[in-house]
Write an enzyme that holds these catalytic residues in place. Sequence first.
Site, short mmCIF file in Angstrom:
data_model
loop_
_atom_site.label_atom_id
_atom_site.label_comp_id
_atom_site.label_asym_id
_atom_site.label_seq_id
_atom_site.Cartn_x
_atom_site.Cartn_y
_atom_site.Cartn_z
N MET A 256 -6.17 7.83 -4.26
CA MET A 256 -5.65 8.89 -5.12
C MET A 256 -4.14 8.98 -4.96
O MET A 256 -3.52 10.01 -5.22
CB MET A 256 -6.33 10.22 -4.78
N GLY B 70 -2.20 4.58 6.42
CA GLY B 70 -3.66 4.35 6.41
C GLY B 70 -4.07 3.56 5.19
O GLY B 70 -4.82 2.58 5.28
N HIS B 71 -3.58 3.98 4.01
CA HIS B 71 -3.89 3.22 2.79
C HIS B 71 -3.33 1.80 2.88
O HIS B 71 -3.97 0.84 2.48
CB HIS B 71 -3.23 3.87 1.56
N LYS C 284 -12.15 6.89 7.78
CA LYS C 284 -11.83 8.30 7.99
C LYS C 284 -12.74 9.18 7.13
O LYS C 284 -13.22 10.22 7.56
CB LYS C 284 -10.37 8.60 7.66
N ASP C 285 -12.99 8.73 5.90
CA ASP C 285 -13.90 9.46 5.01
C ASP C 285 -15.28 8.86 5.19
O ASP C 285 -15.80 8.16 4.32
CB ASP C 285 -13.42 9.34 3.56
N GLN D 4 -18.04 9.69 2.68
CA GLN D 4 -17.76 9.01 1.42
C GLN D 4 -18.15 7.53 1.52
O GLN D 4 -18.74 6.96 0.60
CB GLN D 4 -16.28 9.15 1.10
N SER E 116 -3.54 11.00 6.62
CA SER E 116 -4.11 11.53 5.39
C SER E 116 -2.95 11.94 4.48
O SER E 116 -1.89 12.36 4.96
CB SER E 116 -4.97 12.75 5.70
N SER E 117 -3.17 11.83 3.18
CA SER E 117 -2.13 12.27 2.23
C SER E 117 -1.86 13.76 2.39
O SER E 117 -0.80 14.25 2.04
CB SER E 117 -2.58 12.00 0.80
N ARG E 118 -2.86 14.49 2.91
CA ARG E 118 -2.70 15.93 3.06
C ARG E 118 -1.77 16.29 4.21
O ARG E 118 -1.26 17.42 4.26
CB ARG E 118 -4.06 16.58 3.31
O1 PAF Z 1 -10.83 8.45 -0.90
C1 PAF Z 1 -10.23 8.68 -1.97
O2 PAF Z 1 -9.00 8.65 -2.05
C2 PAF Z 1 -11.05 9.05 -3.21
O3 PAF Z 1 -12.15 9.82 -2.87
C3 PAF Z 1 -11.46 7.83 -4.05
C4 PAF Z 1 -12.38 6.91 -3.28
C5 PAF Z 1 -10.23 7.07 -4.47
C6 PAF Z 1 -12.20 8.30 -5.29
O4 PAF Z 1 -11.40 9.12 -6.08
#
Ligand code: PAF
Length: 303
Positions: A30, A36-37, A152-153, A156, A188-190
């Site tokens: 997002m 991390g990304h 981390k997620d 998900q 985290s982006s947050r």
């Molecule tokens: O982890 C994220 O950034 C989001 O949940 C994802 C997987 C891009 C879906 O919008």
Amino acid sequence: MERITTIAALRDRVAAARAAGATIGFVPTMGALHDGHLALVRLAATLSEVVVVSVFVNPSQFDRPDDLAAYPRDLDGDETALASLGLRVPVVVFAPSVEEMYPRAPLTTVSVATLGEHLCGASRPGHFEGVATVVTKLLSIVAPDLAVFGRKDRQQLQVVRRLVADLELPVEIVAGPTQREDDGLARSSRNRRLDAEDRIAAAALSRALRASVLAAERARDEGREVLPREVRAAAAAVLADVPLVVDYVEVVDAATMQPTSAPVSETTPAVVAVAGEVGGVRLIDNVELGDPEDEARLLSATS
Ligand code: PAF
């Protein structure tokens, strides 16, 4: 950096890469990319010959309009960060608008039943349905050979693994390790919304996980079973006096993401998951007990 904003153009680009014999790696994000990304993108680049990074703040996975509005957006910065990696494979940024992704109110959604109901699913109604739907849609658009998701997620990741299995989607799901700041806080982006005081409180989440790993180690050293209630108590004790609103401290089965009381082992791994709010920012973290690599990574990144 190559930026594509329409589904049709992205499909053409992927088809051309495939025709040239390239394998396609995919990292859905997002945006507001952090280290991390970037580690997930680096991992995808070692496993494929073209990497697609989607940058799309998906409205349907936000349960609170204020959270959606406050979510950081910086596409130019994201592209600069990706370019700075200097990868040997081409990176394509797929940044569709909301109208491109949702030209009509969708009647079709993807829900991964029980996996998405507990933990974050309980406090963020509709969140995992939004995630599962957009991930299914992105996988259909990009049609990658593999897609990388961060550990981390963890819930998900499990939702995505299960939807890919249940829907027989032809993609390999790769889990990328959680990246941490110097104080152990999961990237985290947050995090960029936390001030200095919040940061101190936020770091308690990873210290709580560390306490649970140490409790598991102690039990093993003493020849005892690793009991979920014991490791949970160790984590909860760390969070007890911290100025952080705890949402949950749970020990769940690593496959079903449901609370478990079964002794933890390498054959019955369990995830210690924590979530809390600091200065209005919701943060999550986890460690997989029974997974020696994940335990070791957490210990080496925290103190
Ligand atoms: O982890 C994220 O950034 C989001 O949940 C994802 C997987 C891009 C879906 O919008």
